[in-house]
Structure formats: structure tokens, C-alpha cells
Design a protein around this motif. Structure first.
Motif, PDB file in Angstrom:
ATOM      1  N   PHE A  55       0.714  -1.257  -0.040  1.00 17.12           N
ATOM      2  CA  PHE A  55      -0.109  -0.082  -0.048  1.00 17.12           C
ATOM      3  C   PHE A  55       0.667   1.231   0.046  1.00 17.12           C
ATOM      4  CE2 PHE A  55      -2.820   2.998   2.479  1.00 17.12           C
ATOM      5  CZ  PHE A  55      -3.793   3.222   1.709  1.00 17.12           C
ATOM      6  N   ASN A  56       1.805   1.210   0.895  1.00 18.53           N
ATOM      7  CA  ASN A  56       2.604   2.537   0.901  1.00 18.53           C
ATOM      8  C   ASN A  56       3.530   2.732  -0.033  1.00 18.53           C
ATOM      9  OD1 ASN A  56       1.217   3.991   3.485  1.00 18.53           O
ATOM     10  ND2 ASN A  56       1.548   1.775   3.984  1.00 18.53           N
ATOM     11  N   TRP A  91      -3.263  -7.880   2.495  1.00 16.14           N
ATOM     12  CA  TRP A  91      -4.545  -7.484   2.752  1.00 16.14           C
ATOM     13  C   TRP A  91      -5.407  -8.881   2.844  1.00 16.14           C
ATOM     14  CZ3 TRP A  91      -6.229  -2.671  -0.259  1.00 16.14           C
ATOM     15  CH2 TRP A  91      -5.453  -1.292   0.288  1.00 16.14           C
ATOM     16  N   HIS A 291       5.080   2.028  15.564  1.00 19.66           N
ATOM     17  CA  HIS A 291       4.955   0.962  14.432  1.00 19.66           C
ATOM     18  C   HIS A 291       5.891  -0.220  14.558  1.00 19.66           C
ATOM     19  CE1 HIS A 291       5.071  -0.099  10.080  1.00 19.66           C
ATOM     20  NE2 HIS A 291       4.056  -0.851  10.508  1.00 19.66           N
ATOM     21  N   ARG A 293       6.396  -3.410  12.771  1.00 18.92           N
ATOM     22  CA  ARG A 293       6.253  -4.319  11.485  1.00 18.92           C
ATOM     23  C   ARG A 293       6.549  -5.617  11.680  1.00 18.92           C
ATOM     24  NH1 ARG A 293       5.055  -6.163   7.371  1.00 18.92           N
ATOM     25  NH2 ARG A 293       5.550  -5.406   5.153  1.00 18.92           N
ATOM     26  N   SER A 330       0.616   0.230  16.793  1.00 14.17           N
ATOM     27  CA  SER A 330       0.293  -0.227  15.442  1.00 14.17           C
ATOM     28  C   SER A 330       1.139  -1.239  14.773  1.00 14.17           C
ATOM     29  CB  SER A 330       0.505   1.353  14.554  1.00 14.17           C
ATOM     30  OG  SER A 330       0.467   0.923  13.091  1.00 14.17           O
ATOM     31  N   THR A 331       0.558  -2.202  14.542  1.00 10.79           N
ATOM     32  CA  THR A 331       1.275  -3.247  14.072  1.00 10.79           C
ATOM     33  C   THR A 331       0.509  -4.313  13.061  1.00 10.79           C
ATOM     34  OG1 THR A 331       2.573  -5.219  14.845  1.00 10.79           O
ATOM     35  CG2 THR A 331       0.809  -4.802  16.058  1.00 10.79           C
ATOM     36  N   ASP A 371      -4.727   3.697  11.807  1.00 12.39           N
ATOM     37  CA  ASP A 371      -3.295   3.420  12.656  1.00 12.39           C
ATOM     38  C   ASP A 371      -2.407   4.479  12.105  1.00 12.39           C
ATOM     39  OD1 ASP A 371      -3.846   1.125  14.254  1.00 12.39           O
ATOM     40  OD2 ASP A 371      -2.877  -0.185  12.810  1.00 12.39           O
ATOM     41  N   SER A 387      10.743   0.840   6.629  1.00 13.27           N
ATOM     42  CA  SER A 387       9.156   0.596   6.312  1.00 13.27           C
ATOM     43  C   SER A 387       8.477   1.665   5.762  1.00 13.27           C
ATOM     44  CB  SER A 387       8.355   0.318   7.644  1.00 13.27           C
ATOM     45  OG  SER A 387       7.000   0.159   7.197  1.00 13.27           O
ATOM     46  N   THR A 388       7.965   1.341   4.444  1.00 10.63           N
ATOM     47  CA  THR A 388       7.274   2.507   3.831  1.00 10.63           C
ATOM     48  C   THR A 388       6.102   2.996   4.699  1.00 10.63           C
ATOM     49  OG1 THR A 388       6.132   1.289   2.390  1.00 10.63           O
ATOM     50  CG2 THR A 388       8.122   2.136   1.525  1.00 10.63           C
TER      51      THR A 388
HETATM   52  N1  LIG Z   1      -3.220  -1.863  10.198  1.00 11.41           N
HETATM   53  C1  LIG Z   1      -2.013  -2.019  10.164  1.00 11.41           C
HETATM   54  N2  LIG Z   1      -1.595  -2.661   9.058  1.00 11.41           N
HETATM   55  C2  LIG Z   1      -0.270  -2.737   8.679  1.00 11.41           C
HETATM   56  C3  LIG Z   1       0.766  -2.241   9.741  1.00 11.41           C
HETATM   57  N3  LIG Z   1       1.864  -2.689   9.271  1.00 11.41           N
HETATM   58  C4  LIG Z   1       2.010  -3.082   8.278  1.00 11.41           C
HETATM   59  N4  LIG Z   1       0.502  -3.540   8.052  1.00 11.41           N
HETATM   60  C5  LIG Z   1      -0.025  -3.862   6.601  1.00 11.41           C
HETATM   61  O1  LIG Z   1       0.924  -4.355   5.859  1.00 11.41           O
HETATM   62  C6  LIG Z   1       1.302  -3.658   4.667  1.00 11.41           C
HETATM   63  C7  LIG Z   1       2.693  -3.212   4.766  1.00 11.41           C
HETATM   64  O2  LIG Z   1       3.030  -2.979   3.612  1.00 11.41           O
HETATM   65  P1  LIG Z   1       3.463  -1.772   2.940  1.00 11.41           P
HETATM   66  O3  LIG Z   1       2.368  -0.701   3.036  1.00 11.41           O
HETATM   67  O4  LIG Z   1       4.154  -1.921   1.812  1.00 11.41           O
HETATM   68  O5  LIG Z   1       4.723  -1.066   4.123  1.00 11.41           O
HETATM   69  P2  LIG Z   1       6.080  -1.800   4.323  1.00 11.41           P
HETATM   70  O6  LIG Z   1       6.114  -3.030   3.630  1.00 11.41           O
HETATM   71  O7  LIG Z   1       6.189  -1.790   5.722  1.00 11.41           O
HETATM   72  O8  LIG Z   1       6.925  -0.888   3.424  1.00 11.41           O
HETATM   73  C8  LIG Z   1       0.256  -2.449   5.018  1.00 11.41           C
HETATM   74  O9  LIG Z   1      -0.198  -1.924   3.860  1.00 11.41           O
HETATM   75  C9  LIG Z   1      -0.896  -2.648   5.846  1.00 11.41           C
HETATM   76  O10 LIG Z   1      -1.679  -3.582   4.984  1.00 11.41           O
HETATM   77  C10 LIG Z   1       0.136  -1.791  10.866  1.00 11.41           C
HETATM   78  O11 LIG Z   1       0.909  -1.184  11.892  1.00 11.41           O
HETATM   79  N5  LIG Z   1      -0.996  -1.674  11.019  1.00 11.41           N
END
Ligand SMILES: Nc1nc2c(ncn2[C@@H]2O[C@H](COP(=O)(O)OP(=O)(O)O)[C@@H](O)[C@H]2O)c(=O)[nH]1
Ligand SMILES: [Mg+2]
Length: 430
Positions: A55-56, A91, A291, A293, A330-331, A371, A387-388
Motif C-alpha cells: 500500500f505505502n 490484505w 509502528h 512491523r 500499530s502493528t 493506525d 518500512s514505507t
Molecule cells: N493496520 C496495520 N496494517 C499494517 C501495519 N503494518 C503493516 N501493515 C499492513 O502491511 C502492509 C505493509 O506493506 P507496505 O504498505 O508496503 O509497508 P512496508 O512493507 O512496511 O514498507 C500495509 O499496507 C498494511 O496492510 C500496521 O501497523 N497496522
């Protein structure tokens, strides 16, 4: 007759209550987003990203494409068609609402995006064009032979990877197109590219003629001079305001559980074109947000991931330093892991995590945003290494005007030094 009147009346009251259920006004009003040149001349830019991206990172790709569209509009009227969200790798929750064909308005404030560049939902594009067709598709790819020195270039080439598009019996090109099976393209090419987003402008203006052009694997396009240290990047970033319904839900949680609101915390949001905060203006709510991860990240960055015990220790350091008793977590860890983690803090601290209030309402994308919004408003934030998801929170805090000391922090892995290298402090640029 009386019954009908009564139900209309009840409905009106319900709408009124719902519209005013949150106190802050709607910052962004709908307006006609099309450029002024007249609808016939308008061209449409569509794009998609490698299916494996999260997503990010996708949010960062949006900024690249949005800036490309901004530069195009200096010479020609182009509209950016927003790629509907499909189920991403992360997701996985199985709520009753399917996680595909999600329009952008569920996550972002479209009217705010439109203050940067003309944008349109894919559904609206389909209505506009009558036939579900895209004129030209370019699948961006690497150069098969690799490269020895970096130089900017782009060339129509044979497809390097197995084709993700195929021609049907009528000669039309079929591909994924966000799971809209009826959509097809008239023309398809693979294009090897090593290029900045700005270089796609002359390509689109001179080498394409279709009214709609689709760039697949748009993450191939790089920011170049318009990256994090440029005002252009930050303008695109500032326009990515979360949808009001999600900000409202997160704000409600802050107020209810974390003694946090914009007035006390000095984090009131304004229309982004008028908002300019100095570092340190924002105070933030009386909680430390972290956060943490997990999941795939454990394998991708084993050295930089702290154990839960260690993450607790590191968090407590910040709690003591800032004299705070509450932690917002947030995790992407499981609830089981979260409860174990929460216990490790003992009884001196209160630990919080947003809970789905109603299983059918939130999808994983909504929960990520909630979050992120709560983390963005904390007195102090600790993120996860590269982490993005964490990066986007840090940017949000730059926009709100936090002291950088409270923003650019990350957890250190168990075997890293206690003062491991911290994230780059990206200054917001106006
Ligand atoms: N709700 C929630 N989802 C998270 C969290 N960390 C990761 N995720 C889920 O895992 C995905 C992580 O992927 P991304 O957005 O690419 O971030 P990155 O992989 O950490 O760089 C997010 O889009 C969320 O769907 C969090 O703290 N809270
Ligand atoms: Mg990712």
C-alpha cells in the motif's frame, strides 16, 4: 401518505445527524476537476503498479504519476485516472466486504488530490468513455541486457517477462485492468525504460496519440530531481489527505482512549494549500505511538527487527524520557502476539490498539490508515526500519509540524548497537 412523509422526515434527520456527527467541517469541497480546455481535448493517463507492491509504496508511485500529470498539464489537459485498489498481498482479512475494486475515495480525499492535479475515479472514466476501452498500454520493463552505466533511456522492445497481456480473437488486448474483466486495450507494447518521471512527458505528448494511455509497472518511473528533497514531491505528498471518514474514526479513538484532540495537541488540519507549520508547533497527544512491523518483514530485515521483549524496553525508554504512560501500538502482528506484547509492559503503562468496531465496516486498507493517523498525532513516534508504512507516518508528522526529534526514530534490532542509525530526517519543503 403520512407514512411516506414521516419516513422522508426521519431520513432527512438521519442524513443531517450523520453529516454533522463530527464537529470539524469538511475541509475539501467537490469541484469540477476537469481542466478548462473543454472535455473533448482532454487525455487520460491511467497506471498500475507491480501486483506484489504494498500500500505505502503505491502511495509513492501515485506521487510520481501525479507530478507527471502536473507537468503534462503545463502544455496539454490530462486527467489522472485513479487505479482502483485490488486485494494486496498484505490484505488478507476476510471481512464481509470484498477487498477489490476499491475506489480511491474510500481511502483518500479526492477533492484534496484534485487541488494538485485533475483526478478521476476509474468508474467515472468508464462512464465517460462508454465502451470499456483504453487506447494504448505500455508495460514498463527493464532492459534485457541489463546496464553498465546508468543513463536515461526508453525504447519499445519485446516483452522480457512472460506477457501479462494477451490478444483475444478480435485483436483486442486483455489484461488484469484492476479485475474489470470487460476492459480491454486497443494497442499494447512493452517498453524498456530507465527514466525520470519528467522524461515521460515528451514521450506521452509526441509518441502516443490515443485519448487514453495506460502505463503499467509505473513504479519503474523514478522521481529524479522531484524526489523527497524537492517542493514538488512534498506538494504531491501534501495533497494525499486521508478520507474524512477515516480521519474522523481515528480522531474519535484519540479523544476516547488517548486524551488526544487537535485543539489540545495543536494539530488542527487546514486545507493543505494554506497549511504551513514550523517544526515544533505541533505538540501531539499524551501517548507514544509505535509502528512494529512483523510478518514478511521479519524475513526481509531479520537484523533490524527487535524481539518483542526488546521492543518493550526501547519503548519504555521513550515513555520515561517524555514522562508518558500510554502507548499506541500499530502493528501487523496477530492479535495473539499483540496481547503477549501488551502484557510485557506490566502494570505501569496502558497499551492501546485500534479495534474494529464493526467487522463489516473496515477493510485492511482502512485500518492501516486509521493506525497511521493515530501514530501521526502522538507526542513521539517510533517506526520500523525502512518500512514505507513508517515513512508515510513520518511525512504526516512533518506536515503537522512536529519537532523532528519526536518523529524520526526507529527500533533497533537485538544485535544492533543501542544507538543504531536512525531514519533520515526529511525536511518538508514548501
Ligand atoms: N493496520 C496495520 N496494517 C499494517 C501495519 N503494518 C503493516 N501493515 C499492513 O502491511 C502492509 C505493509 O506493506 P507496505 O504498505 O508496503 O509497508 P512496508 O512493507 O512496511 O514498507 C500495509 O499496507 C498494511 O496492510 C500496521 O501497523 N497496522
Ligand atoms: Mg511493502
Amino acid at each position: 401518505m403520512y407514512n411516506t412523509l414521516l419516513s422522508v422526515y426521519v431520513l432527512l434527520i438521519a442524513i443531517f445527524v450523520c453529516v454533522y456527527c463530527h464537529s470539524d467541517e469538511n475541509l475539501y469541497q467537490a469541484k469540477d476537476n476537469l481542466p478548462v480546455h473543454g472535455p473533448n481535448q482532454v487525455r487520460y493517463l491511467l497506471y498500475d503498479v507491480n501486483p506484489g507492491e504494498g500500500f505505502n509504496l503505491r502511495r509513492d508511485v501515485y506521487m510520481r504519476v501525479a507530478n507527471l500529470v502536473k507537468f503534462l498539464n503545463e502544455d496539454e489537459p490530462w486527467v489522472l485516472v485513479l487505479p482502483p485498489w485490488v486485494r494486496l498481498y498484505h490484505w488478507r482479512s476476510t471481512s464481509l466486504r470484498p477487498q477489490n475494486k476499491i475506489p480511491w475515495r474510500e481511502f483518500f480525499d479526492i477533492n484534496s488530490l484534485a487541488l494538485h492535479v485533475p483526478v478521476m475515479e476509474f468508474e467515472d472514466y468508464l462512464k465517460k468513455v462508454d465502451t470499456p476501452v483504453i487506447d494504448e498500454v505500455y508495460y514498463l520493463q527493464r532492459y534485457k541486457e541489463g546496464w553498465s552505466k546508468w543513463e536515461e533511456k526508453m525504447d519499445i522492445r519485446e516483452c522480457v517477462d512472460p506477457a501479462r497481456y494477451h490478444q483475444d480473437e478480435n485483436g483486442n488486448w486483455r489484461g488484469r485492468f484492476f479485475d474489470y474483466e470487460e476492459v480491454y486495450a486497443k494497442k499494447f507494447e512493452c517498453m524498456s525504460a530507465q527514466a525520470y518521471l519528467l522524461t515521460f512527458k515528451p514521450f506521452l505528448m509526441k509518441n502516443t496519440t490515443g485519448q487514453s494511455v495506460f502505463l503499467d509497472r509505473a513504479e519503474t518511473m523514478i522521481h529524479g530531481q522531484y524526489s523527497e528533497w524537492s517542493p514538488e514531491w512534498w506538494t504531491a505528498r501534501r495533497s494525499m489527505v486521508f478520507a474524512k471518514h477515516l480521519r474522523d474514526d481515528a480522531d474519535w479513538y484519540r479523544e476516547t482512549y488517548l486524551d488526544s484532540n487537535d485543539k489540545k495537541d495543536k494539530t488542527k488540519l487546514e486545507v493543505w494549500t494554506k497549511m504551513k507549520r514550523a517544526h515544533g508547533e505541533a505538540k501531539g497527544g499524551p501517548y507514544v505511538a509505535i509502528h512494529l512491523r512483523r510478518n514478511d518483514y521479519l524475513h526481509a530485515h531479520p537484523k533490524e527487527v527487535p524481539s518483542y521483549e526488546n521492543a518493550v524496553k526501547q519503548t519504555i525508554k521513550y515513555l520515561k524520557k517524555y514522562k508518558i504512560k500510554k502507548v499506541y501500538v500499530s502493528t501487523d502482528a496477530s492479535w495473539d502476539d499483540y496481547f503477549k506484547f501488551k502484557k510485557m509492559f506490566g502494570s505501569d503503562y496502558e497499551i492501546f490498539k485500534f479495534e474494529k468496531q464493526n467487522l463489516t465496516v473496515y477493510k485492511d486498507g482502512h485500518l492501516s490508515i486509521i493506525d497511521q493517523w493515530i501514530c501521526a498525532h502522538a507526542r513521539v513516534f517510533i517506526g520500523s526500519y525502512v518500512s514505507t508504512f513508517s515513512f508515510r507516518i513520518q511525512e504526516e508528522r512533518e506536515i503537522l509540524g512536529f519537532d523532528q526529534e519526536t518523529t524520526f526514530n526507529r527500533f533497533c534490532g537485538d544485535d544492533e548497537p543501542k544507538d543504531c542509525e536512525q531514519p533520515t530526517k526529511w525536511d518538508i519543503k514548501y
